[in-house]
Design a protein around this motif. Structure first.
Motif, PDB file in Angstrom:
ATOM      1  N   PRO A 106       8.524  15.748  31.945  1.00 20.24           N
ATOM      2  CA  PRO A 106       9.473  14.525  31.915  1.00 20.24           C
ATOM      3  C   PRO A 106       8.556  13.445  32.528  1.00 20.24           C
ATOM      4  N   ASP A 107       8.887  12.460  31.618  1.00 19.93           N
ATOM      5  CA  ASP A 107       8.332  10.887  31.880  1.00 19.93           C
ATOM      6  C   ASP A 107       6.747  10.901  31.778  1.00 19.93           C
ATOM      7  N   LEU A 108       6.424  11.863  30.779  1.00 16.67           N
ATOM      8  CA  LEU A 108       4.940  11.957  30.517  1.00 16.67           C
ATOM      9  C   LEU A 108       4.892  12.279  28.880  1.00 16.67           C
ATOM     10  N   PRO A 109       4.095  11.551  28.220  1.00 15.28           N
ATOM     11  CA  PRO A 109       3.941  11.689  26.773  1.00 15.28           C
ATOM     12  C   PRO A 109       3.514  13.024  26.483  1.00 15.28           C
ATOM     13  N   LEU A 110       4.182  13.577  25.245  1.00 14.05           N
ATOM     14  CA  LEU A 110       3.846  14.952  24.797  1.00 14.05           C
ATOM     15  C   LEU A 110       2.511  14.754  24.243  1.00 14.05           C
ATOM     16  N   ILE A 111       1.865  16.094  24.630  1.00 11.71           N
ATOM     17  CA  ILE A 111       0.364  16.460  24.227  1.00 11.71           C
ATOM     18  C   ILE A 111       0.440  17.618  23.452  1.00 11.71           C
ATOM     19  N   TRP A 112       0.581  17.618  22.077  1.00 11.38           N
ATOM     20  CA  TRP A 112       0.418  18.812  21.334  1.00 11.38           C
ATOM     21  C   TRP A 112      -0.470  18.874  20.293  1.00 11.38           C
ATOM     22  N   ASP A 113      -1.783  18.864  20.522  1.00 11.93           N
ATOM     23  CA  ASP A 113      -2.932  18.777  19.795  1.00 11.93           C
ATOM     24  C   ASP A 113      -3.167  20.161  19.130  1.00 11.93           C
ATOM     25  N   ARG A 114      -3.821  21.027  20.068  1.00 13.80           N
ATOM     26  CA  ARG A 114      -4.377  22.455  19.451  1.00 13.80           C
ATOM     27  C   ARG A 114      -5.530  21.900  18.495  1.00 13.80           C
ATOM     28  N   ASN A 115      -6.342  21.077  18.769  1.00 14.34           N
ATOM     29  CA  ASN A 115      -7.427  20.781  17.908  1.00 14.34           C
ATOM     30  C   ASN A 115      -6.951  20.406  16.722  1.00 14.34           C
ATOM     31  N   GLY A 116      -6.037  19.732  16.380  1.00 11.24           N
ATOM     32  CA  GLY A 116      -5.434  19.107  15.281  1.00 11.24           C
ATOM     33  C   GLY A 116      -4.564  20.003  14.582  1.00 11.24           C
ATOM     34  N   ARG A 117      -3.925  21.249  15.246  1.00 10.97           N
ATOM     35  CA  ARG A 117      -3.480  22.073  14.273  1.00 10.97           C
ATOM     36  C   ARG A 117      -2.001  22.689  15.278  1.00 10.97           C
ATOM     37  N   ALA A 118      -1.369  21.904  15.727  1.00  7.92           N
ATOM     38  CA  ALA A 118      -0.223  22.225  16.404  1.00  7.92           C
ATOM     39  C   ALA A 118       0.620  22.941  15.865  1.00  7.92           C
ATOM     40  N   VAL A 119       1.317  22.171  14.543  1.00  9.44           N
ATOM     41  CA  VAL A 119       2.109  22.622  13.653  1.00  9.44           C
ATOM     42  C   VAL A 119       1.736  22.599  12.369  1.00  9.44           C
ATOM     43  N   LYS A 120       1.767  23.766  11.654  1.00  7.45           N
ATOM     44  CA  LYS A 120       1.536  23.879  10.149  1.00  7.45           C
ATOM     45  C   LYS A 120       2.424  23.767   9.538  1.00  7.45           C
ATOM     46  N   VAL A 121       2.459  22.723   8.546  1.00  8.18           N
ATOM     47  CA  VAL A 121       3.637  22.234   7.768  1.00  8.18           C
ATOM     48  C   VAL A 121       3.216  22.214   5.969  1.00  8.18           C
ATOM     49  N   TYR A 122       4.230  23.041   5.224  1.00  3.18           N
ATOM     50  CA  TYR A 122       4.382  22.976   3.928  1.00  3.18           C
ATOM     51  C   TYR A 122       5.194  21.717   3.293  1.00  3.18           C
ATOM     52  N   ARG A 123       4.762  20.907   2.420  1.00  2.00           N
ATOM     53  CA  ARG A 123       5.476  19.796   1.810  1.00  2.00           C
ATOM     54  C   ARG A 123       5.645  20.095   0.481  1.00  2.00           C
ATOM     55  N   ILE A 124       6.849  20.094   0.041  1.00  2.77           N
ATOM     56  CA  ILE A 124       7.076  20.194  -1.328  1.00  2.77           C
ATOM     57  C   ILE A 124       7.915  18.867  -1.828  1.00  2.77           C
ATOM     58  N   GLN A 125       7.369  18.014  -2.985  1.00  2.00           N
ATOM     59  CA  GLN A 125       8.266  17.209  -3.535  1.00  2.00           C
ATOM     60  C   GLN A 125       9.192  17.472  -4.299  1.00  2.00           C
ATOM     61  N   GLY A 126      10.667  17.159  -4.038  1.00  2.00           N
ATOM     62  CA  GLY A 126      11.627  17.436  -4.929  1.00  2.00           C
ATOM     63  C   GLY A 126      11.628  17.123  -6.411  1.00  2.00           C
TER      64      GLY A 126
END
Length: 196
Positions: free
Chosen positions: A137-157
């Motif tokens: 609480p009251d602190l900024p989220l740090i979720w970096d994991r060497n630039g790989r915190a969340v893997k995302v697949y992006r598809i253009q509809g």
């Protein structure tokens, strides 16, 4: 099954239903326990097998006088909160204004676009099982994991449908591109980077 706005939100295992002003990306990224984050729920209405442990969010690219920020950081922040609260990996499906996702009976998702100038993209997000480095609480989220915190697949509809994403394994995909999303510190540190 298919959905865009509330029609997608009710399909997820988790959903956000604000009782007051909707949450901004900057609010959850700068304070993951901001008062506006208290309305994240687990569904007791619909249980879609392919959407177990999935939170959905829509209108990711909406930005206008009434919506001063996009929502890309918001769904990312939701995932951080749920992962820590539930102590398990979490997934996400996010849509831009002009997109919707259809899921067939085998759990294969395809992305459709309304052929407007609005964003047509859908995003399939998955954690890499590594919790945020800082989520208090009251602190900024740090979720970096060497630039790989969340893997995302992006598809253009497209109006006729494009891409494929297998919700059974969250690995088999075609017609889109992979990205990593992470933050080195709050809203100002949030990044979306395509995997080369």
């Amino acid at each position: 099954m298919a959905g865009t706005s509330a029609g997608l939100a009710i399909l997820g295992d988790y959903y956000y239903a604000p009782s007051r002003q909707g949450l901004l990306s900057s609010e959850i990224l700068n304070d993951p326990f901001h008062p506006n984050t208290q309305d994240i729920y687990r569904s007791n209405f619909l249980q879609v097998p392919f959407l177990k442990d999935v939170i959905t969010d829509t209108h990711l690219d909406r930005c206008n006088d009434n919506h001063p920020e996009t929502r890309y950081g918001r769904i990312f922040g939701f995932m951080a909160r749920i992962m820590v609260t539930e102590n398990q990996p979490v997934y996400g499906i996010g849509l831009e204004e002009g997109a919707f996702v259809a899921i067939d009976e085998k759990g294969i998702a395809q992305v459709f676009g309304n052929d407007s100038e609005q964003g047509q993209d859908a995003y399939f997000l998955q954690t890499n099982s590594a919790t945020p480095e800082q989520i208090k609480p009251d602190l900024p989220l740090i979720w970096d994991r060497n630039g790989r915190a969340v893997k995302v697949y992006r598809i253009q509809g497209t109006p006729s449908g494009s891409g494929l994403f297998d919700l059974n394994n969250w690995l088999t995909a075609s017609g889109g591109t992979w990205e990593y999303w992470f933050t080195t510190g709050g809203y100002s540190g949030f990044r979306q980077e395509r995997i080369r």
